[in-house]
Design an enzyme around this catalytic site. Structure first.
Site, PDB file in Angstrom:
ATOM      1  N   GLN A 114       0.832  -1.211   0.000  1.00  0.00           N
ATOM      2  CA  GLN A 114       0.000   0.000   0.000  1.00  0.00           C
ATOM      3  C   GLN A 114       0.868   1.263   0.000  1.00  0.00           C
ATOM      4  O   GLN A 114       1.588   1.516   0.966  1.00  0.00           O
ATOM      5  CB  GLN A 114      -0.869   0.009   1.259  1.00  0.00           C
ATOM      6  CG  GLN A 114      -1.740   1.246   1.426  1.00  0.00           C
ATOM      7  CD  GLN A 114      -2.450   1.281   2.771  1.00  0.00           C
ATOM      8  OE1 GLN A 114      -1.977   0.671   3.740  1.00  0.00           O
ATOM      9  NE2 GLN A 114      -3.559   1.989   2.845  1.00  0.00           N
ATOM     10  N   GLY A 115       0.774   2.059  -1.040  1.00  0.00           N
ATOM     11  CA  GLY A 115       1.574   3.286  -1.140  1.00  0.00           C
ATOM     12  C   GLY A 115       0.722   4.518  -0.898  1.00  0.00           C
ATOM     13  O   GLY A 115       0.395   5.252  -1.842  1.00  0.00           O
ATOM     14  N   TYR A 116       0.347   4.741   0.350  1.00  0.00           N
ATOM     15  CA  TYR A 116      -0.402   5.948   0.718  1.00  0.00           C
ATOM     16  C   TYR A 116       0.534   6.968   1.366  1.00  0.00           C
ATOM     17  O   TYR A 116       0.724   8.067   0.868  1.00  0.00           O
ATOM     18  CB  TYR A 116      -1.517   5.595   1.711  1.00  0.00           C
ATOM     19  CG  TYR A 116      -2.856   5.210   1.096  1.00  0.00           C
ATOM     20  CD1 TYR A 116      -2.938   4.630  -0.160  1.00  0.00           C
ATOM     21  CD2 TYR A 116      -4.037   5.409   1.804  1.00  0.00           C
ATOM     22  CE1 TYR A 116      -4.162   4.273  -0.701  1.00  0.00           C
ATOM     23  CE2 TYR A 116      -5.279   5.061   1.266  1.00  0.00           C
ATOM     24  CZ  TYR A 116      -5.326   4.491   0.006  1.00  0.00           C
ATOM     25  OH  TYR A 116      -6.545   4.140  -0.521  1.00  0.00           O
ATOM     26  N   SER A 117       1.129   6.589   2.522  1.00  0.00           N
ATOM     27  CA  SER A 117       1.873   7.568   3.331  1.00  0.00           C
ATOM     28  C   SER A 117       3.141   8.054   2.629  1.00  0.00           C
ATOM     29  O   SER A 117       3.789   7.308   1.896  1.00  0.00           O
ATOM     30  CB  SER A 117       2.286   6.949   4.662  1.00  0.00           C
ATOM     31  OG  SER A 117       1.175   6.394   5.306  1.00  0.00           O
ATOM     32  N   GLU A 171      -9.662  -1.000   5.540  1.00  0.00           N
ATOM     33  CA  GLU A 171      -8.423  -1.213   6.292  1.00  0.00           C
ATOM     34  C   GLU A 171      -8.718  -1.294   7.788  1.00  0.00           C
ATOM     35  O   GLU A 171      -8.111  -2.067   8.515  1.00  0.00           O
ATOM     36  CB  GLU A 171      -7.434  -0.073   5.996  1.00  0.00           C
ATOM     37  CG  GLU A 171      -6.079  -0.293   6.643  1.00  0.00           C
ATOM     38  CD  GLU A 171      -5.066   0.804   6.322  1.00  0.00           C
ATOM     39  OE1 GLU A 171      -5.448   1.812   5.681  1.00  0.00           O
ATOM     40  OE2 GLU A 171      -3.909   0.652   6.724  1.00  0.00           O
ATOM     41  N   SER A 173      -3.848   6.674  12.947  1.00  0.00           N
ATOM     42  CA  SER A 173      -3.473   6.626  14.372  1.00  0.00           C
ATOM     43  C   SER A 173      -4.727   6.707  15.257  1.00  0.00           C
ATOM     44  O   SER A 173      -5.792   7.160  14.817  1.00  0.00           O
ATOM     45  CB  SER A 173      -2.530   7.782  14.703  1.00  0.00           C
ATOM     46  OG  SER A 173      -3.277   8.980  14.779  1.00  0.00           O
ATOM     47  N   ASN A 174      -4.572   6.257  16.498  1.00  0.00           N
ATOM     48  CA  ASN A 174      -5.744   6.237  17.383  1.00  0.00           C
ATOM     49  C   ASN A 174      -6.250   7.644  17.702  1.00  0.00           C
ATOM     50  O   ASN A 174      -7.441   7.832  17.955  1.00  0.00           O
ATOM     51  CB  ASN A 174      -5.420   5.440  18.648  1.00  0.00           C
ATOM     52  CG  ASN A 174      -5.436   3.945  18.365  1.00  0.00           C
ATOM     53  OD1 ASN A 174      -5.401   3.528  17.196  1.00  0.00           O
ATOM     54  ND2 ASN A 174      -5.505   3.133  19.401  1.00  0.00           N
ATOM     55  N   GLU A 175      -5.352   8.632  17.654  1.00  0.00           N
ATOM     56  CA  GLU A 175      -5.817  10.017  17.863  1.00  0.00           C
ATOM     57  C   GLU A 175      -6.755  10.412  16.711  1.00  0.00           C
ATOM     58  O   GLU A 175      -7.801  11.028  16.924  1.00  0.00           O
ATOM     59  CB  GLU A 175      -4.630  10.994  17.928  1.00  0.00           C
ATOM     60  CG  GLU A 175      -3.765  10.872  19.169  1.00  0.00           C
ATOM     61  CD  GLU A 175      -2.812   9.677  19.129  1.00  0.00           C
ATOM     62  OE1 GLU A 175      -2.529   9.170  18.019  1.00  0.00           O
ATOM     63  OE2 GLU A 175      -2.364   9.239  20.201  1.00  0.00           O
TER      64      GLU A 175
HETATM   65  C1  LIG Z   1       4.373  -0.340  11.266  1.00  0.00           C
HETATM   66  C2  LIG Z   1       3.700   0.612  10.332  1.00  0.00           C
HETATM   67  C3  LIG Z   1       3.255   0.150   9.108  1.00  0.00           C
HETATM   68  C4  LIG Z   1       2.690   1.024   8.191  1.00  0.00           C
HETATM   69  N1  LIG Z   1       2.328   0.557   6.956  1.00  0.00           N
HETATM   70  C5  LIG Z   1       1.905   1.418   6.019  1.00  0.00           C
HETATM   71  C6  LIG Z   1       1.668   0.978   4.680  1.00  0.00           C
HETATM   72  O1  LIG Z   1       1.829  -0.201   4.350  1.00  0.00           O
HETATM   73  N2  LIG Z   1       1.294   1.889   3.756  1.00  0.00           N
HETATM   74  C7  LIG Z   1       1.101   3.199   4.056  1.00  0.00           C
HETATM   75  O2  LIG Z   1       0.734   3.949   3.181  1.00  0.00           O
HETATM   76  N3  LIG Z   1       1.323   3.656   5.322  1.00  0.00           N
HETATM   77  C8  LIG Z   1       1.725   2.796   6.287  1.00  0.00           C
HETATM   78  N4  LIG Z   1       1.978   3.238   7.557  1.00  0.00           N
HETATM   79  C9  LIG Z   1       1.889   4.672   7.828  1.00  0.00           C
HETATM   80  C10 LIG Z   1       0.766   5.066   8.750  1.00  0.00           C
HETATM   81  O3  LIG Z   1      -0.445   5.070   8.080  1.00  0.00           O
HETATM   82  C11 LIG Z   1       1.144   6.462   9.297  1.00  0.00           C
HETATM   83  O4  LIG Z   1       2.297   6.294  10.105  1.00  0.00           O
HETATM   84  C12 LIG Z   1       0.025   7.059  10.115  1.00  0.00           C
HETATM   85  O5  LIG Z   1      -1.040   7.419   9.291  1.00  0.00           O
HETATM   86  C13 LIG Z   1       0.504   8.300  10.890  1.00  0.00           C
HETATM   87  O6  LIG Z   1       1.122   9.208  10.027  1.00  0.00           O
HETATM   88  P1  LIG Z   1       2.574   9.810  10.344  1.00  0.00           P
HETATM   89  O7  LIG Z   1       3.494   8.676  10.658  1.00  0.00           O
HETATM   90  O8  LIG Z   1       2.945  10.714   9.230  1.00  0.00           O
HETATM   91  O9  LIG Z   1       2.408  10.625  11.688  1.00  0.00           O
HETATM   92  P2  LIG Z   1       1.776  12.083  11.824  1.00  0.00           P
HETATM   93  O10 LIG Z   1       0.559  12.194  10.973  1.00  0.00           O
HETATM   94  O11 LIG Z   1       2.838  13.078  11.635  1.00  0.00           O
HETATM   95  O12 LIG Z   1       1.304  12.067  13.325  1.00  0.00           O
HETATM   96  C14 LIG Z   1       2.222  12.228  14.415  1.00  0.00           C
HETATM   97  C15 LIG Z   1       1.418  12.215  15.716  1.00  0.00           C
HETATM   98  O13 LIG Z   1       0.493  13.326  15.723  1.00  0.00           O
HETATM   99  C16 LIG Z   1      -0.847  12.857  15.925  1.00  0.00           C
HETATM  100  N5  LIG Z   1      -1.761  13.645  15.097  1.00  0.00           N
HETATM  101  C17 LIG Z   1      -1.599  13.978  13.781  1.00  0.00           C
HETATM  102  N6  LIG Z   1      -2.661  14.708  13.371  1.00  0.00           N
HETATM  103  C18 LIG Z   1      -3.505  14.827  14.420  1.00  0.00           C
HETATM  104  C19 LIG Z   1      -4.776  15.449  14.603  1.00  0.00           C
HETATM  105  N7  LIG Z   1      -5.393  16.090  13.597  1.00  0.00           N
HETATM  106  N8  LIG Z   1      -5.363  15.360  15.820  1.00  0.00           N
HETATM  107  C20 LIG Z   1      -4.756  14.683  16.861  1.00  0.00           C
HETATM  108  N9  LIG Z   1      -3.534  14.086  16.732  1.00  0.00           N
HETATM  109  C21 LIG Z   1      -2.925  14.148  15.531  1.00  0.00           C
HETATM  110  C22 LIG Z   1      -0.834  11.413  15.434  1.00  0.00           C
HETATM  111  O14 LIG Z   1      -1.839  10.656  16.052  1.00  0.00           O
HETATM  112  C23 LIG Z   1       0.554  10.965  15.878  1.00  0.00           C
HETATM  113  O15 LIG Z   1       0.529  10.597  17.227  1.00  0.00           O
HETATM  114  C24 LIG Z   1       2.525   2.387   8.523  1.00  0.00           C
HETATM  115  C25 LIG Z   1       2.945   2.841   9.773  1.00  0.00           C
HETATM  116  C26 LIG Z   1       3.525   1.978  10.668  1.00  0.00           C
HETATM  117  C27 LIG Z   1       3.996   2.501  11.991  1.00  0.00           C
END
Ligand SMILES: Cc1cc2nc3c(=O)[nH]c(=O)nc-3n(C[C@H](O)[C@H](O)[C@H](O)COP(=O)(O)OP(=O)(O)OC[C@H]3O[C@@H](n4cnc5c(N)ncnc54)[C@H](O)[C@@H]3O)c2cc1C
Length: 393
Positions: free
Chosen positions: A126-129, A245, A378-380
């Site tokens: 999955q290429g989202y992030s 998902e 994320s859970n937030e």
């Molecule tokens: C083990 C693992 C596997 C993954 N696999 C995939 C994958 O296969 N494909 C893919 O596309 N992505 C994948 N991801 C990415 C995942 O979807 C992102 O890490 C996730 O969406 C959080 O984004 P970020 O890491 O950029 O953190 P950020 O968005 O920068 O968030 C950092 C912190 O701020 C909090 N935060 C951010 N915005 C808000 C808000 N509006 N309100 C309250 N709190 C907030 C978040 O909860 C978090 O605690 C994976 C991540 C992990 C850890």
């Protein structure tokens, strides 16, 4: 509201349980219950056993190999698999790309990709992030520019789970950077991982494991026919996929199995002549998790009852994700505390000190489980969804 299984559902559960007892290979089960890493070959082996039985994609339409199980039967199957210690199925193809193709794909795209996903011939990721675009996914910047019959894709994805195993990646890319709203101008592309210009670099997680990657796109040519749905309306596809998902992140069956193992371990752990399970403070902590798990199961059954009645659960799926992952983390923490100094990463130098592969896997497991409250939104972010959609805040 009926929170009990009907006699037919109980009979179905017994049938699934018996089949799993017969057909889940011991070596795969041992790896799962002892928290050992599963190889690509392990994942594919289990996938193919289920495909042969016709159970690999229960929620697909029958004409593509799905079962005609009810939503409750599908849930029972999933929970029995978790309880039995089955390897996870490769959800990127089965549970993410396939529902998207079924809903938005052209007949040619369905014919080309679905049978291969079903039989485990293509491994998807999955290429989202992207760096800086995780929770704020709509800010993604990977560009796709039309050139003749192709898009030319340039940019970077990150945290891409199992990209080092993958044959294909589904990606969100920006096809029009000049739209007033960021959600507009995004498209959904299927990209062959063997295309020239793609490189995959590992990210080592804090447990020392390699499951996620960075994926770089350097002028990668992708045929226009690999775009799913309309150009610049990929956000619609992206949101549809995210709903899928988040289903199935509760892992109730697996948590029940792990809780039982935790109790066994605590009963065997003797401190000052007493088992840890007899320590009222420790027992309280286990009980708390058990009660949470029961509450989660009942909540889940409530949603299933709604689904039985034809009402789709919406934002409530977020609640299952939050609670399910918090419970998984709590169990991994209690396991580690139970094993105490044996929950260590390294084989002790002193040969007199006991070494047990299971307890030694607990510290990496604990570290690895931190991911569950981050991935799949994320859970937030899940709490924000509940606040907006359910509480109207
Ligand atoms: C083990 C693992 C596997 C993954 N696999 C995939 C994958 O296969 N494909 C893919 O596309 N992505 C994948 N991801 C990415 C995942 O979807 C992102 O890490 C996730 O969406 C959080 O984004 P970020 O890491 O950029 O953190 P950020 O968005 O920068 O968030 C950092 C912190 O701020 C909090 N935060 C951010 N915005 C808000 C808000 N509006 N309100 C309250 N709190 C907030 C978040 O909860 C978090 O605690 C994976 C991540 C992990 C850890």
């Amino acid at each position: 509201m009926d929170l009990n299984y009907s006699p037919e559902e109980e009979a179905f559960r017994d049938g699934v349980r018996a089949w799993l007892r017969e057909n889940l290979p011991d070596d795969l089960r041992d790896k799962v219950v002892n928290y050992q890493e599963l190889s690509k070959a392990d994942l594919l082996r289990w996938h193919q056993i289920l495909a042969k039985k016709g159970w690999v994609a229960p929620d697909w339409p029958i004409e593509w190999g799905g079962t005609d199980w009810t939503v409750v039967q599908r849930y029972i199957f999933e929970e029995e698999c978790g309880a039995a210690g089955c390897p996870p199925l490769m959800s990127f193809g089965l549970r993410m790309c396939a529902p998207v193709l079924l809903r938005f794909g052209t007949p040619e795209q369905k014919q080309r990709f679905l049978p291969r996903i079903y039989h485990g011939e293509d491994f998807w990721c999955q290429g989202y992030s992207e760096p800086g675009s995780g929770s704020d996914l709509a800010s993604l910047q990977t560009r796709a520019v039309r050139d003749g019959d192709d898009y030319v894709v340039t940019g970077q994805k990150i945290w891409t789970t199992l990209a080092h195993y993958a044959d294909w990646i589904f990606c969100l890319v920006r096809t029009d950077p000049n739209r007033p709203k960021r959600q507009e101008g995004i498209s959904f592309l299927l990209i062959d991982m063997r295309s020239p210009g793609i490189s995959v670099r590992p990210i080592t997680l804090m447990d020392g494991g390699h499951e996620v990657n960075m994926v770089f796109f350097d002028d990668v040519r992708v045929p226009l026919e690999n775009r799913v749905h309309e150009e610049n309306d990929g956000w619609t596809v992206a949101k549809y996929l995210l709903g899928y998902e988040r289903m199935g992140t509760g892992r109730i069956g697996a948590s029940k199995r792990e809780l039982a193992r935790l109790k066994e371990l605590a009963a065997k752990t003797i401190k000052d002549g007493k088992s840890l399970l007899d320590d009222p403070r420790f027992r309280d902590r286990i009980t708390r998790v058990e009660v949470e798990l029961m509450a989660l199961e009942i909540t889940n059954l409530r949603y299933l009852d709604q689904l039985r009645g034809g009402r789709a659960p919406g934002a409530e799926v977020s609640l299952l994700k939050i609670k399910g992952t918090e419970i998984q983390q709590a169990i991994s923490e209690l396991m580690m505390q139970t094993a105490g100094p044996l929950a260590q990463l390294f084989r002790p130098v002193d040969p007199e000190v006991d070494f047990d592969n299971f307890t030694a896997s607990l510290a990496p497991r604990y570290l690895n489980m931190r991911k569950t409250t981050i991935y799949a939104g994320s859970n937030e972010i899940q709490r924000n969804i509940i606040a907006k959609a359910t509480l109207g805040l």
